[in-house]
Design a protein around this motif. Sequence first.
Motif, PDB file in Angstrom:
ATOM      1  N   THR A 153     -22.696   8.335   2.530  1.00  0.00           N
ATOM      2  CA  THR A 153     -22.471   7.179   1.659  1.00  0.00           C
ATOM      3  C   THR A 153     -21.063   6.631   1.890  1.00  0.00           C
ATOM      4  OG1 THR A 153     -21.670   8.573  -0.171  1.00  0.00           O
ATOM      5  CG2 THR A 153     -24.038   8.116  -0.080  1.00  0.00           C
ATOM      6  N   GLY A 154     -20.784   5.484   1.311  1.00  0.00           N
ATOM      7  CA  GLY A 154     -19.481   4.844   1.451  1.00  0.00           C
ATOM      8  C   GLY A 154     -19.614   3.339   1.369  1.00  0.00           C
ATOM      9  N   LYS A 155     -18.476   2.679   1.240  1.00  0.00           N
ATOM     10  CA  LYS A 155     -18.484   1.224   1.134  1.00  0.00           C
ATOM     11  C   LYS A 155     -18.981   0.588   2.425  1.00  0.00           C
ATOM     12  CE  LYS A 155     -14.765   0.792  -2.298  1.00  0.00           C
ATOM     13  NZ  LYS A 155     -13.412   0.223  -2.571  1.00  0.00           N
ATOM     14  N   SER A 156     -19.454  -0.636   2.294  1.00  0.00           N
ATOM     15  CA  SER A 156     -19.939  -1.369   3.459  1.00  0.00           C
ATOM     16  C   SER A 156     -18.806  -1.562   4.465  1.00  0.00           C
ATOM     17  CB  SER A 156     -20.491  -2.727   3.009  1.00  0.00           C
ATOM     18  OG  SER A 156     -21.004  -3.445   4.098  1.00  0.00           O
ATOM     19  N   GLY A 157     -19.078  -1.254   5.741  1.00  0.00           N
ATOM     20  CA  GLY A 157     -18.080  -1.436   6.790  1.00  0.00           C
ATOM     21  C   GLY A 157     -17.211  -0.233   7.062  1.00  0.00           C
ATOM     22  N   VAL A 158     -17.447   0.870   6.343  1.00  0.00           N
ATOM     23  CA  VAL A 158     -16.585   2.044   6.523  1.00  0.00           C
ATOM     24  C   VAL A 158     -16.946   2.822   7.777  1.00  0.00           C
ATOM     25  CG1 VAL A 158     -17.950   3.760   5.257  1.00  0.00           C
ATOM     26  CG2 VAL A 158     -15.444   3.859   5.178  1.00  0.00           C
ATOM     27  N   GLY A 159     -18.154   2.574   8.340  1.00  0.00           N
ATOM     28  CA  GLY A 159     -18.525   3.233   9.586  1.00  0.00           C
ATOM     29  C   GLY A 159     -19.689   4.191   9.478  1.00  0.00           C
ATOM     30  N   LYS A 160     -20.540   4.014   8.486  1.00  0.00           N
ATOM     31  CA  LYS A 160     -21.684   4.925   8.297  1.00  0.00           C
ATOM     32  C   LYS A 160     -22.674   4.818   9.447  1.00  0.00           C
ATOM     33  CE  LYS A 160     -22.877   3.134   4.325  1.00  0.00           C
ATOM     34  NZ  LYS A 160     -21.813   2.093   4.254  1.00  0.00           N
ATOM     35  N   SER A 161     -23.037   3.585   9.812  1.00  0.00           N
ATOM     36  CA  SER A 161     -24.045   3.390  10.862  1.00  0.00           C
ATOM     37  C   SER A 161     -23.513   3.809  12.228  1.00  0.00           C
ATOM     38  CB  SER A 161     -24.496   1.928  10.895  1.00  0.00           C
ATOM     39  OG  SER A 161     -25.117   1.570   9.670  1.00  0.00           O
ATOM     40  N   GLU A 162     -22.224   3.519  12.498  1.00  0.00           N
ATOM     41  CA  GLU A 162     -21.636   3.927  13.774  1.00  0.00           C
ATOM     42  C   GLU A 162     -21.604   5.451  13.896  1.00  0.00           C
ATOM     43  OE1 GLU A 162     -20.520   1.710  11.747  1.00  0.00           O
ATOM     44  OE2 GLU A 162     -20.258  -0.171  12.842  1.00  0.00           O
ATOM     45  N   THR A 163     -21.313   6.116  12.779  1.00  0.00           N
ATOM     46  CA  THR A 163     -21.308   7.578  12.773  1.00  0.00           C
ATOM     47  C   THR A 163     -22.713   8.118  13.011  1.00  0.00           C
ATOM     48  OG1 THR A 163     -19.451   7.575  11.214  1.00  0.00           O
ATOM     49  CG2 THR A 163     -20.725   9.616  11.412  1.00  0.00           C
ATOM     50  N   ALA A 164     -23.702   7.478  12.379  1.00  0.00           N
ATOM     51  CA  ALA A 164     -25.094   7.894  12.577  1.00  0.00           C
ATOM     52  C   ALA A 164     -25.508   7.718  14.031  1.00  0.00           C
ATOM     53  CB  ALA A 164     -26.020   7.089  11.662  1.00  0.00           C
ATOM     54  N   LEU A 165     -25.065   6.619  14.668  1.00  0.00           N
ATOM     55  CA  LEU A 165     -25.384   6.376  16.071  1.00  0.00           C
ATOM     56  C   LEU A 165     -24.792   7.470  16.957  1.00  0.00           C
ATOM     57  CD1 LEU A 165     -26.581   4.591  18.288  1.00  0.00           C
ATOM     58  CD2 LEU A 165     -24.460   3.252  18.253  1.00  0.00           C
ATOM     59  N   GLU A 166     -23.564   7.866  16.686  1.00  0.00           N
ATOM     60  CA  GLU A 166     -22.933   8.935  17.466  1.00  0.00           C
ATOM     61  C   GLU A 166     -23.663  10.263  17.258  1.00  0.00           C
ATOM     62  OE1 GLU A 166     -20.412  10.931  20.002  1.00  0.00           O
ATOM     63  OE2 GLU A 166     -20.656   8.779  19.700  1.00  0.00           O
ATOM     64  N   LEU A 167     -24.123  10.521  16.045  1.00  0.00           N
ATOM     65  CA  LEU A 167     -24.873  11.747  15.781  1.00  0.00           C
ATOM     66  C   LEU A 167     -26.209  11.750  16.527  1.00  0.00           C
ATOM     67  CD1 LEU A 167     -24.171  12.126  11.952  1.00  0.00           C
ATOM     68  CD2 LEU A 167     -23.486  13.741  13.736  1.00  0.00           C
ATOM     69  N   VAL A 168     -26.856  10.592  16.586  1.00  0.00           N
ATOM     70  CA  VAL A 168     -28.114  10.496  17.331  1.00  0.00           C
ATOM     71  C   VAL A 168     -27.866  10.750  18.812  1.00  0.00           C
ATOM     72  CG1 VAL A 168     -29.922   8.902  18.089  1.00  0.00           C
ATOM     73  CG2 VAL A 168     -29.279   8.991  15.680  1.00  0.00           C
ATOM     74  N   LYS A 169     -26.779  10.204  19.344  1.00  0.00           N
ATOM     75  CA  LYS A 169     -26.430  10.433  20.754  1.00  0.00           C
ATOM     76  C   LYS A 169     -26.165  11.902  21.032  1.00  0.00           C
ATOM     77  CE  LYS A 169     -23.830   7.949  23.230  1.00  0.00           C
ATOM     78  NZ  LYS A 169     -22.602   7.299  23.748  1.00  0.00           N
ATOM     79  N   ARG A 205     -22.515  -3.420  13.560  1.00  0.00           N
ATOM     80  CA  ARG A 205     -21.794  -4.697  13.523  1.00  0.00           C
ATOM     81  C   ARG A 205     -21.275  -5.080  14.908  1.00  0.00           C
ATOM     82  NH1 ARG A 205     -21.393  -2.949   8.398  1.00  0.00           N
ATOM     83  NH2 ARG A 205     -21.354  -4.508   6.730  1.00  0.00           N
ATOM     84  N   GLY A 206     -21.535  -6.310  15.302  1.00  0.00           N
ATOM     85  CA  GLY A 206     -21.130  -6.793  16.609  1.00  0.00           C
ATOM     86  C   GLY A 206     -22.192  -6.592  17.674  1.00  0.00           C
ATOM     87  N   LEU A 207     -23.113  -5.669  17.410  1.00  0.00           N
ATOM     88  CA  LEU A 207     -24.190  -5.403  18.360  1.00  0.00           C
ATOM     89  C   LEU A 207     -25.525  -5.887  17.820  1.00  0.00           C
ATOM     90  CD1 LEU A 207     -25.087  -4.065  21.016  1.00  0.00           C
ATOM     91  CD2 LEU A 207     -25.282  -1.902  19.768  1.00  0.00           C
ATOM     92  N   GLY A 208     -25.719  -5.706  16.500  1.00  0.00           N
ATOM     93  CA  GLY A 208     -26.956  -6.145  15.860  1.00  0.00           C
ATOM     94  C   GLY A 208     -27.866  -4.976  15.534  1.00  0.00           C
ATOM     95  N   ILE A 209     -29.138  -5.264  15.441  1.00  0.00           N
ATOM     96  CA  ILE A 209     -30.125  -4.251  15.067  1.00  0.00           C
ATOM     97  C   ILE A 209     -30.707  -3.623  16.323  1.00  0.00           C
ATOM     98  CG2 ILE A 209     -32.355  -3.878  13.962  1.00  0.00           C
ATOM     99  CD1 ILE A 209     -31.646  -6.150  12.035  1.00  0.00           C
ATOM    100  N   ILE A 210     -30.736  -2.296  16.342  1.00  0.00           N
ATOM    101  CA  ILE A 210     -31.319  -1.571  17.475  1.00  0.00           C
ATOM    102  C   ILE A 210     -32.437  -0.668  16.968  1.00  0.00           C
ATOM    103  CG2 ILE A 210     -29.168  -1.623  18.789  1.00  0.00           C
ATOM    104  CD1 ILE A 210     -28.769   1.325  18.043  1.00  0.00           C
TER     105      ILE A 210
END
Length: 312
Positions: A153-169, A205-210
């Motif tokens: 959890t966290g405020k919008s833009g804090v990096g939740k989705s980017e962190t999730a992407l790195e975890l998936v990788k 953000r900057g890349l869009g929906i994947i």
Amino acid sequence: MAKVTVKDILKNFKMELVSGEEGINRQITTSDLSRPGIELAGFYDHYPAERVQLLGRTELSFFHKFLSPQERKERMEKLCTEITPAIIVTRNQEVPEELIRASERVGVPVLRSPMKTTKISSLLTNYLEGKLAPTISIHGVLVDVYGVGVLITGKSGVGKSETALELVKRGHRLVADDCVEIRQEDYDTLVGNAPELIEHLLEIRGLGIINVMTLFGAGSVRSHKRISLCIHLENWDANKQYDRIGLEEEKMKIFDTELPKLTIPVQPGRNLAVIIEVAAMNYRLKRMGVNAAQLFTEKLYSSITQRPDDED
């Protein structure tokens, strides 16, 4: 709360509709089931008419052996009410004619299943508890990390989705991004999933929906996962004191369940994916009885309080 109708039961459990087709869309409002043995004996004072009724071999044997034709008719008419969602006859037994007539008159669906009464009772209860469990939607990301369901959890833009992407990788599995639907399946069990519209999708953000499943394969996603740990991301605050040992344990309460919560400050240079991996592994160790912070504190206290031997 999701809605469950008799039609859903008929479809998911492959039962046969014997009579009462008019009430096929009746809603089921409780996961509790009833085996109306005492009601067939004539005692209807506390009859739970709002429950799905199960008629097994015991109930129908009593019905045929010990009741007169008039009693059979009266008991079945009382069994079929305006609020009774459905009556299920198990073991593919023959449905009494009195029950068919009573169900057609009131519009109560009568279903027949080949399964044993105890088996259908167990399966149906689990199904209804899952479907009728209280549900809430939370802004966040849910990831399966080393078998631990981690809610980020966290405020919008804090990096939740980017962190999730790195975890998936790194080989972990995404359950939901942006919106997590959480239902309480038991007193201490929370299960999260993604809304159907955004399932398997990740917004960067900057890349869009994947589409995570398309990019990384079917092994990179899960449809649902039990939530065991909450990690809250927040921007680094130099004036705030953060826990550096790990003895203090925050809690996040959802419904009646309290989840352990960790607050992770976000700062350039911090590898959040690795930190979350370690947090998940540390959570598993604690569940196994190994608490590094507690062991360190005990050793430190022992070292401080230990007195040197008296000199000769």
